[in-house]
Design a protein around this motif. Structure first.
Motif, PDB file in Angstrom:
ATOM      1  N   GLY A 709       0.834  -1.192   0.000  1.00  0.00           N
ATOM      2  CA  GLY A 709       0.000   0.000   0.000  1.00  0.00           C
ATOM      3  C   GLY A 709       0.864   1.234   0.000  1.00  0.00           C
ATOM      4  O   GLY A 709       2.067   1.180   0.310  1.00  0.00           O
ATOM      5  N   VAL A 710       0.263   2.359  -0.336  1.00  0.00           N
ATOM      6  CA  VAL A 710       0.999   3.625  -0.375  1.00  0.00           C
ATOM      7  C   VAL A 710       1.166   4.160   1.038  1.00  0.00           C
ATOM      8  O   VAL A 710       0.228   4.116   1.839  1.00  0.00           O
ATOM      9  N   ILE A 711       2.365   4.669   1.313  1.00  0.00           N
ATOM     10  CA  ILE A 711       2.656   5.194   2.638  1.00  0.00           C
ATOM     11  C   ILE A 711       2.915   6.695   2.549  1.00  0.00           C
ATOM     12  O   ILE A 711       3.542   7.172   1.603  1.00  0.00           O
ATOM     13  N   ALA A 712       2.402   7.440   3.517  1.00  0.00           N
ATOM     14  CA  ALA A 712       2.683   8.871   3.622  1.00  0.00           C
ATOM     15  C   ALA A 712       3.795   9.064   4.633  1.00  0.00           C
ATOM     16  O   ALA A 712       3.720   8.554   5.753  1.00  0.00           O
ATOM     17  N   ASN A 778      -4.477   7.401  -2.688  1.00  0.00           N
ATOM     18  CA  ASN A 778      -4.653   6.004  -2.271  1.00  0.00           C
ATOM     19  C   ASN A 778      -3.730   5.626  -1.109  1.00  0.00           C
ATOM     20  O   ASN A 778      -3.115   4.555  -1.101  1.00  0.00           O
ATOM     21  N   ILE A 779      -3.641   6.493  -0.139  1.00  0.00           N
ATOM     22  CA  ILE A 779      -2.728   6.268   0.980  1.00  0.00           C
ATOM     23  C   ILE A 779      -3.294   5.202   1.917  1.00  0.00           C
ATOM     24  O   ILE A 779      -4.442   5.285   2.348  1.00  0.00           O
ATOM     25  N   ARG A 780      -2.488   4.229   2.202  1.00  0.00           N
ATOM     26  CA  ARG A 780      -2.907   3.163   3.127  1.00  0.00           C
ATOM     27  C   ARG A 780      -2.287   3.333   4.512  1.00  0.00           C
ATOM     28  O   ARG A 780      -2.919   3.052   5.523  1.00  0.00           O
ATOM     29  N   GLU A 816      -3.270   3.071   9.820  1.00  0.00           N
ATOM     30  CA  GLU A 816      -3.759   2.464   8.585  1.00  0.00           C
ATOM     31  C   GLU A 816      -5.154   3.002   8.311  1.00  0.00           C
ATOM     32  O   GLU A 816      -6.003   3.032   9.209  1.00  0.00           O
ATOM     33  N   THR A 817      -5.373   3.422   7.078  1.00  0.00           N
ATOM     34  CA  THR A 817      -6.673   3.989   6.723  1.00  0.00           C
ATOM     35  C   THR A 817      -7.725   2.890   6.705  1.00  0.00           C
ATOM     36  O   THR A 817      -7.436   1.733   6.388  1.00  0.00           O
TER      37      THR A 817
END
Length: 828
Positions: A709-712, A778-780, A816-817
């Motif tokens: 997943g995408v990470i910020a 799409n941040i996870r 986590e979203t």
């Protein structure tokens, strides 16, 4: 230690598995491709794996890697079955070559691995970028691999070397940090045996022409070790200057007790112009003194403003621990040189006929040439031009031996060059779908001129044996030459480059014209004033041009030794049977000299805006070519000079080697703290990261096992710790190093407002605003660590109110979203 042994066994098995195929691919080389087997095997294996994964036939997993290896083994097994007896005969009659090659590979591999284990850091310069690519490919489920530092996008870079690194890492089950350092060691070892094989082939061919003997002997086996010595270890004269400076030589004190020196001031090499510190010693101890060796060339604009120029050479790269594409491409560039020499030596009558045109190569040689050239473009795009020039040039000379010099040789350039370029492009077509670059056309170089002193500091360790070799060809060998043609071509090419500078400047595209206008306005000059000032600068620093022409003119004179009376077809005529053994080294020398000469007049347009990158890439390729010529010349002179001249020459070369080895000796002592690492020897830099950042390290361990997943994470400038979590985990982040992404893609447009959006995500108190950003990218995972807290005034409350932390240790937390988005779409 376990990882090192695993890689050594793996690459040794790969070499033996590939050797039957290499034996078939290099029929005209004395060593039949044995020294190239590992490199050729890695290229074919890596290509098969990448292509199958890119086409969706195989996955980026262990099964796909082994499937690609099985394809390589099947080809090699077929050759083994059909050529079994000749292979056994070769092994029996070349035991000394095989044993020397294996010992050289092991020692070279262990040498750099040991040096890196004493200083395994991957946090400085652009090593984080290299590690990011490796972990990105390891983590990608499909190809093209994801760009970890720009979510939603695939890598836009020449990444073939990192595919090979990730492939070996997956197979040996090691992390990216260890793989980075092992791959650097492997490149050094492959470069050592590859250059060794090239010189061995040149020397055995020379010996067979002069003594009429083709029997391998121990003298040639040991003399060939000069090639890896001069390619990989011998360095420029900068370390010698550092030692002289530290010893206080050429410095005196004035009446006030201040150190003064005309020598060091006129040398003008930044820190070396500053007075030395006492007490004096031979060992340089100035901070980052070893870095200056890669910044010997000093550029100044017309008003005296300093511009840094990069002039790396191989050992600097290995000392730095750099796994950039220009380093990864070294063994494959040597593979291209060997392939060119194989074509140069071609005596086969095989040909390809298509549309009434004959190409005097076997189909397998043509296809393998296309694979090697395409691979070079995928490894380091800068290398394809020199690789293509060598292969096409070697083909033209092979045709000269059969049909002489005539206009058909010009046809040969296009008959081979055009289809070879087309096939090398088509073989790697999936790569080009997602590749964009900052480079675009040529720009004129009016004011940046290399000074003769700096040129000799940079190239002196290679120039001295090369000039000795050219003098020997002229005086001792007395080979037939064509000085008139040599002068015409050498001076003519220089004049062409000079004229091209003006043509690009005043008859080029709008971009080039705007660039010239910018320079004129920046320096407040009219066109005549600018031309006058820059021309005067060239005359004041004419030493570098004289030096390069002193190499180029005799080289071309010997390379095209037409007889005074031409035959009907203008066939090349020689006055001794060994002349053709000099042609290939002279071809290497010609191309290498042109690579040094060209940036004096033009450079490739990129985001740097001056010749820094062109000098860097051209000089690096030139070092590879000139080191081979220098080592060949030394070996020939050692063998042929009479007693007094031989002793004198050996003393001179011994001094050159001594001075050239000061850099690796002092550099290793400095970089490894005299081989006394404070926390023990290790190839795994993640251990250092865990000591210095225990909370981040624990979070990385968690994310390595978490779903993709995408990470910020915090966004900041390059050459820093920003992008660390994505770099270590292989998870895509919204934005990593912005400047580098712009270089790889040619502009900042793909980034859009990402940097500002991530700042708003962390700092806003509005959950609605934060949620829009989360959905947009799409941040996870939302990562909050020490760097994020230092970078932003984080409003953490909104995350705790609406999300649940999935990891927390100390002040580091990962949210986590709740929504699950699609992460499958990757933009090429």
């Amino acid at each position: 230690m376990t990882a090192f042994i695993t890689w050594y066994i793996l690459l040794t098995l790969l070499g033996w598995l590939t050797f039957p195929l290499a034996y078939f691919l290099f029929p005209n080389l004395t060593e039949r491709g044995y020294t190239l087997a590992r490199t050729a095997g890695l290229l074919i294996w890596g290509y098969a794996f990448w292509l199958l994964a890119s086409l969706g036939i195989a996955q980026n997993d262990l099964g796909g890697i082994l499937f690609a290896l099985a394809i390589l083994i099947s080809f090699s097994a077929y050759i083994l079955i059909t050529n079994y007896q000749s292979l056994i005969t070769f092994i029996k009659t070349n035991k000394s070559l095989i044993i020397t090659t294996e010992i050289l590979f092991l020692i070279s591999f262990a040498f750099i691995a040991f040096a890196r284990s004493a200083n395994a850091e991957l946090y400085s310069t652009e090593k984080p970028m290299e590690l990011m690519f490796i972990n990105s490919i390891i983590r990608s489920e499909n190809f093209p691999p994801q760009d970890v530092w720009l979510s939603g996008y695939a890598i836009s870079y020449y990444y073939f070397g990192y595919v090979m690194t990730a492939m070996l890492a997956k197979l040996s089950n090691i992390n990216g940090s260890t793989a980075h350092n092992l791959m650097l060691s492997l490149v050094f070892a492959l470069g050592a045996v590859g250059s060794y094989g090239i010189l061995y082939n040149l020397l055995t061919n020379y010996a067979s022409r002069t003594t009429k003997s083709v029997t391998p002997n121990s003298h040639l086996v040991t003399s060939s070790l000069l090639a890896p010595l001069f390619l990989l270890l011998v360095s420029n004269f900068e370390a010698l200057l550092e030692s002289l400076h530290k010893l206080g030589i050429f410095w005196t004190k004035d009446s006030n007790g201040t150190f003064i020196s005309n020598f060091w001031t006129r040398l003008d090499m930044k820190e070396l112009s500053q007075p030395p510190t006492e007490p004096f010693s031979i060992m340089p101890d100035r901070y980052l003194w070893w870095w200056r060796a890669s910044r010997v060339i000093q550029d100044y604009d017309i008003t005296g403003g300093f511009r840094e120029v990069i002039d790396e050479f191989p050992f600097f790269s290995f000392l730095l621990g750099d796994l950039h594409p220009h380093v990864l491409a070294i063994p494959f560039g040597l593979l291209a040189i060997s392939l060119a020499y194989n074509i140069f030596q071609n005596n086969s009558n095989e040909k390809i006929e298509l549309f009434g045109v004959q190409l005097h190569l076997s189909p397998i040689t043509f296809l393998f040439s296309a694979m090697v050239l395409g691979g070079l473009a995928f490894l380091n795009t800068w290398d394809i031009l020199i690789g293509a020039a060598l292969i096409v040039g070697a083909y033209v000379f092979s045709r000269v031996d059969k049909s002489g010099w005539n206009w058909h040789r010009l046809e040969d350039v296009f008959i081979l060059g055009l289809p070879l370029g087309l096939f090398s492009f088509l073989l790697y077509l999936p790569f080009y779908f997602g590749f964009s670059s900052q480079a675009g056309g040529l720009l004129p170089n009016f004011m940046y001129v290399t000074r003769g002193t700096h040129l000799w500091v940079m190239w002196g360790t290679l120039f001295i044996p090369i000039f000795s070799y050219l003098l020997y060809l002229w005086r001792a060998e007395k080979i037939q030459s064509n000085w008139k043609l040599g002068f015409s071509l050498g001076i003519g090419f220089t004049v062409f480059l000079f004229v091209l500078t003006f043509l690009i400047g005043w008859a080029g595209t709008i971009v080039e014209k705007e660039f010239i206008d910018y320079q004129l306005s920046a320096f407040n000059m009219t066109i005549p004033q600018f031309i006058s000032a820059t021309s005067l600068r060239r005359l004041n620093h004419i030493g570098s041009l004289i030096t390069l022409l002193a190499i180029l003119i005799p080289t071309l004179s010997f390379l095209f030794p037409l007889s005074s009376q031409k035959s009907d077809n203008s066939k090349l005529i020689t006055n001794n049977s060994s002349l053709s053994t000099f042609h290939f080294p002279l071809l290497l020398l010609t191309l290498g000299t042109i690579l040094i000469l060209a940036p004096e007049f033009v450079y490739l347009r990129d985001q740097f805006g001056y010749r820094i990158n062109t000098v860097f890439k051209f000089y690096y390729q030139a070092w590879i070519l000139l080191s081979l010529v220098a080592s060949f010349g030394i070996a020939v002179l050692f063998q042929n000079l009479n007693k007094f001249a031989n002793i004198t020459f050996r003393i001179i070369i011994s001094l050159v080697i001594f001075c050239g080895l000061l850099y690796p000796t002092f550099g290793l002592i400095t970089k490894t703290n005299n081989f006394q690492p404070p926390f023990g020897f290790s190839l795994n830099d993640f251990e250092r990261f865990a000591r210095e950042n225990p909370e981040d390290a624990a979070a990385v361990e968690f994310l390595l096992k978490a779903p993709n997943g995408v990470i910020a994470e915090a966004v900041g400038d390059g050459y820093s710790a920003y992008g660390r979590i994505s770099m270590l985990t292989g998870l895509q982040t919204v934005l990593g190093w912005p400047g580098h992404e712009a270089q790889w893609r040619g502009s900042y447009d793909p980034q859009g407002s990402r940097r500002d959006d991530i700042q708003r995500l962390y700092t806003t108190s509005s959950w609605d605003e934060a949620q829009l950003i989360i959905k947009q990218y799409n941040i996870r995972y939302i990562y909050i660590g020490l760097l994020e807290r230092v970078t932003y005034p984080i409003n953490e409350e909104k995350f705790y109110l609406h999300l649940s932390p999935v990891f927390q240790q100390g002040n580091t937390v990962i949210f986590e979203t709740s929504e699950q988005f699609s992460f499958d779409t990757i933009t090429p």
